[in-house]
Design an enzyme around this catalytic site. Structure first.
Site, PDB file in Angstrom:
ATOM      1  N   SER A 111       0.855  -1.209   0.032  1.00  0.00           N
ATOM      2  CA  SER A 111       0.056  -0.241   0.102  1.00  0.00           C
ATOM      3  C   SER A 111       0.885   1.189   0.049  1.00  0.00           C
ATOM      4  O   SER A 111       0.328   2.411   0.167  1.00  0.00           O
ATOM      5  CB  SER A 111      -0.981  -0.087   1.449  1.00  0.00           C
ATOM      6  OG  SER A 111      -1.988  -0.847   0.878  1.00  0.00           O
ATOM      7  N   LYS A 159      -0.194   3.657  -2.866  1.00  0.00           N
ATOM      8  CA  LYS A 159      -1.059   4.740  -2.745  1.00  0.00           C
ATOM      9  C   LYS A 159      -0.381   6.072  -2.315  1.00  0.00           C
ATOM     10  O   LYS A 159      -1.098   7.120  -2.605  1.00  0.00           O
ATOM     11  CB  LYS A 159      -2.014   4.290  -1.402  1.00  0.00           C
ATOM     12  CG  LYS A 159      -3.087   3.128  -1.655  1.00  0.00           C
ATOM     13  CD  LYS A 159      -3.864   3.122  -0.278  1.00  0.00           C
ATOM     14  CE  LYS A 159      -4.585   1.719  -0.736  1.00  0.00           C
ATOM     15  NZ  LYS A 159      -4.044   0.622  -0.429  1.00  0.00           N
ATOM     16  N   SER A 197      -6.245   2.579   4.585  1.00  0.00           N
ATOM     17  CA  SER A 197      -5.643   2.347   3.408  1.00  0.00           C
ATOM     18  C   SER A 197      -6.829   1.696   2.367  1.00  0.00           C
ATOM     19  O   SER A 197      -6.598   0.510   2.112  1.00  0.00           O
ATOM     20  CB  SER A 197      -4.644   1.253   3.570  1.00  0.00           C
ATOM     21  OG  SER A 197      -3.805   1.012   2.518  1.00  0.00           O
TER      22      SER A 197
END
Length: 448
Positions: A62, A65, A124
């Protein structure tokens, strides 16, 4: 205005990162790092405090992101509450059954860019990243992923490749150094900094199908280092925020920290679950290792000036002056650097770049040369060396010296040799010509 501020952010980022490439000072932490890679950079001096496999390309999870958030803020930082979009159905077909973290944004729901920002940064939310990618990619996630890779290249990332906007695909790759570059870029956006340090966020009370005004829709931050009430042993007062990423049995974390005005970015990649002794409420090994590393940094290291601008470093001979034989040289800058907390700066080594001497006149503050400082064999900076006083020229000594230089110089020697050769040739010719004329005797007149 939006484009102007975006350009300004890019310009400032390039100044602080690319114009001043990070340099390593080579310290080793007291903690034995278990992560596959780690990277710590001081933001005040741009010095690398710790580097462990920082160029190795690893699964980003993640941390992907961060790039999605950065591209979104680059376009909509001034319109986070004005611009909204509707989540398309097809992204849920892709996310279904993948045990993906979510902000509970449902198909067909309309959300603002600010809500999407917090949905990506706190829990997330993978669907939030896909909603942004679909909207900014004009209905094509592939178009947005291409934008992500282009931006990574612009930032100087060399081990990064994105295949989706959220990091679920294990083919999303980056290095610890690249994660540092991306995080430092995104930190230019105030909205990002604000979101990172937020423990929980109200996504709105108008979602009557699931929540009511008395039970609002709250999302929680996965970064427990910032939470004094819920962070437990992971909490650190110096933590300013960051982004986690987890796949399989390891965790990533890219974060920044400030204590006593001194700031760092710390990236930990693929910290294994078994290095974390805590169980709150799940293993958070990258947070644990980040805490151990940053505790070591703040306890053991500090920013100090390596030189005193009021104390001379060295001296150099002076020519053409009767005032002094030598000129004291001072550093133009103290050169702030990272040193052990108990150090007085004497642990650095100096390498001078100076002429053999300097010619008067000299004005106080004139740059005479440079000094490069080394720490553990690594160059940490170069500073100008300046004259500590005015030195006037003695004109008589100067003229005598120049005449001496001329008469003792190569040009004069060549000229003298050529003159002697020319004189010898002339004398030989003169004597030969004279002798020839004498041998002929006087000319008698002819009789008629």
């Amino acid at each position: 205005m939006k484009k102007l501020s975006a350009c300004l952010c890019a310009f400032l980022f390039s100044l602080c990162v690319f114009a001043l490439p990070a340099q390593a000072v080579g310290y080793q932490p007291s903690y034995d790092v278990k992560a596959a890679a780690a990277y710590i950079v001081n933001l005040d001096t741009n010095l690398i405090v710790y580097d462990h496999n920082s160029e190795e390309s690893l699964a980003a999870a993640s941390l992907t992101k961060l790039m999605t958030v950065g591209l979104m803020l680059d376009q909509y930082q001034d319109q986070l509450d004005e611009v909204s979009c509707t989540s398309p159905r097809y992204i849920y077909d892709y996310l279904y059954g993948r045990n993906a973290s979510s902000a509970d944004i449902r198909s067909g729901e309309t959300v603002t860019m600010r809500q999407l920002l917090y949905a990506m940064m706190l829990p997330s939310g993978n669907e939030a990243a896909y909603i942004v990618a679909d909207y900014m990619g004009s209905g094509s996630v592939a178009n947005f992923v291409s934008m992500m890779n282009n931006q990574a290249a612009k930032l100087g990332c060399t081990a990064t490749h994105f295949t989706d906007p959220c990091g679920l695909n294990t083919d999303n790759m980056l290095s610890a150094r690249d994660a540092y570059l991306i995080l430092r870029w995104v930190m230019d956006f105030d909205a990002f900094r604000e979101a990172c340090k937020t423990e929980s966020f109200d996504m709105g009370t108008d979602r009557v199908d699931r929540y009511s005004a008395s039970n609002p829709y709250m999302i929680q931050n996965t970064d427990k280092m910032i939470s004094k009430t819920l962070g437990g042993s992971y909490y650190r007062s110096y933590a300013q925020g960051g982004k986690t990423g987890t796949l399989e049995d390891w965790q990533n974390f890219a974060s920044w920290h400030t204590q006593d005005g001194i700031s760092y970015i710390c990236v930990v990649l693929h910290a294994p679950n078994d290095c974390d002794p805590y169980e709150y409420p799940t293993k958070r090994p990258a947070l644990y290792e980040t805490g151990m590393l940053m505790d070591w940094v703040y306890e053991s290291l500090t920013i100090q000036t390596a030189m005193d601008v009021n104390e001379p470093l060295t001296e150099i001979p002076v020519r053409y002056s009767t005032e002094t034989d030598t000129l004291m040289l001072y550093p133009a800058d103290g050169l702030a650097t990272i040193l052990p907390a108990e150090s007085d700066g004497s642990v650095t080594q100096k390498e001078y770049n100076l002429p053999d001497s300097v010619a008067a006149p000299v004005a106080q503050g004139d740059v005479v040369g440079t000094v490069t400082l080394y720490l553990s064999g690594q160059a940490i900076g170069t500073v100008d060396l300046i004259a500590g006083q005015d030195v006037h020229r003695n004109q008589v000594i100067f003229v005598i010296s120049k005449l001496s230089d001329f008469f003792g110089g190569t040009f004069f020697r060549v000229f003298l040799v050529l003159s002697v050769i020319t004189l010898v040739i002339y004398l030989v010719w003169f004597f030969l010509h004279t002798a020839q004329n004498r041998g002929r005797g006087p000319r008698r007149p002819r009789l008629k």
